[in-house]
Write a protein that holds these residues in place. Structure first.
Motif, mmCIF file in Angstrom:
data_model
loop_
_atom_site.group_PDB
_atom_site.id
_atom_site.type_symbol
_atom_site.label_atom_id
_atom_site.label_comp_id
_atom_site.label_asym_id
_atom_site.label_seq_id
_atom_site.Cartn_x
_atom_site.Cartn_y
_atom_site.Cartn_z
ATOM 1 N N PRO A 1 0.789 -1.225 0.000
ATOM 2 C CA PRO A 1 0.000 0.000 0.000
ATOM 3 C C PRO A 1 0.826 1.282 0.000
ATOM 4 C CG PRO A 1 0.111 -0.855 2.228
ATOM 5 C CD PRO A 1 0.843 -1.840 1.343
ATOM 6 N N SER B 1 6.404 -2.559 2.236
ATOM 7 C CA SER B 1 5.391 -2.574 1.182
ATOM 8 C C SER B 1 5.583 -3.805 0.318
ATOM 9 C CB SER B 1 5.461 -1.298 0.334
ATOM 10 O OG SER B 1 4.236 -1.111 -0.361
ATOM 11 N N ALA C 1 -1.363 -4.165 -2.264
ATOM 12 C CA ALA C 1 -1.793 -3.848 -0.906
ATOM 13 C C ALA C 1 -2.427 -5.051 -0.205
ATOM 14 C CB ALA C 1 -2.766 -2.674 -0.924
#
Length: 191
Positions: free
Chosen positions: A30, A159, A163
């Protein structure tokens, strides 16, 4: 309910995975690569000031093992990556005295001196983040967990390629292996 967290900096290492040119520019979720790098720098600066070890792990992209797979991470006939692709992003703020570990697999323990570097410094806690959640970070986390390190996962300094992959790993795996916190919460927990 989230437990109170206290991190003894002198027994802790920040381990950031693959914040390098060939990875931070990819499409991620995300959080974008520049966001993760900025938070890593913020963590490194705060933790370094308190006496924690700072370890940057990079993957040597042209030396990665690419076994046969249904969905390989790199095509067998792909041209070699440029040398700069394996270099750490300067925005991370690597400093003299920081440790740089070069790996040739997803995980940072296999075939490296990471465990030796941690043990010789009396480290029992790893604050972990980087890119990508479900590859290098997760592989390193599993190995650290198997070696009985206390783990703190920095959710907003990590990350993935998507996501939903990131969220699944943090909710269904990392929360069972250690403590999941934000950059700010980690900095506030430093003792």
């Amino acid at each position: 309910m989230t437990q109170a967290l206290s991190i003894e900096a002198r027994r802790t290492a920040l381990v950031m995975i693959d914040l390098q040119h060939g990875i931070v520019g990819r499409s991620l979720g995300p959080y974008g690569g520049p966001e993760v790098v900025a938070r890593a720098k913020q963590l490194a600066d705060a933790m370094r000031a308190k006496g924690a070890a700072i370890i940057w792990v990079r993957v040597l992209l042209n030396e990665l093992n690419f076994p046969s797979a249904d969905a390989p991470t790199r095509a067998p006939d792909a041209p070699p990556a440029p040398a700069i692709a394996s270099e750490l992003a300067p925005e991370a703020g690597v400093q003299p005295g920081d440790i740089v570990v070069s790996k040739r697999q997803w995980g940072a323990f296999y075939g490296t001196d990471l465990e030796l570097q941690l043990h010789r410094r009396g480290i029992d806690t790893i604050v972990l983040g980087g890119i990508a959640t479900n590859f290098g970070v997760e592989s390193t986390a599993r190995a650290a967990y198997d070696r009985n390190f206390r783990l703190v996962f920095v959710e907003d300094a990590t990350s993935s390629l998507a996501a939903d992959m990131h969220q699944f790993t943090f909710e269904k795996l990392f929360a069972h292996m250690g403590h999941v916190r934000s950059t700010q919460q980690v900095i506030e927990a430093l003792a």
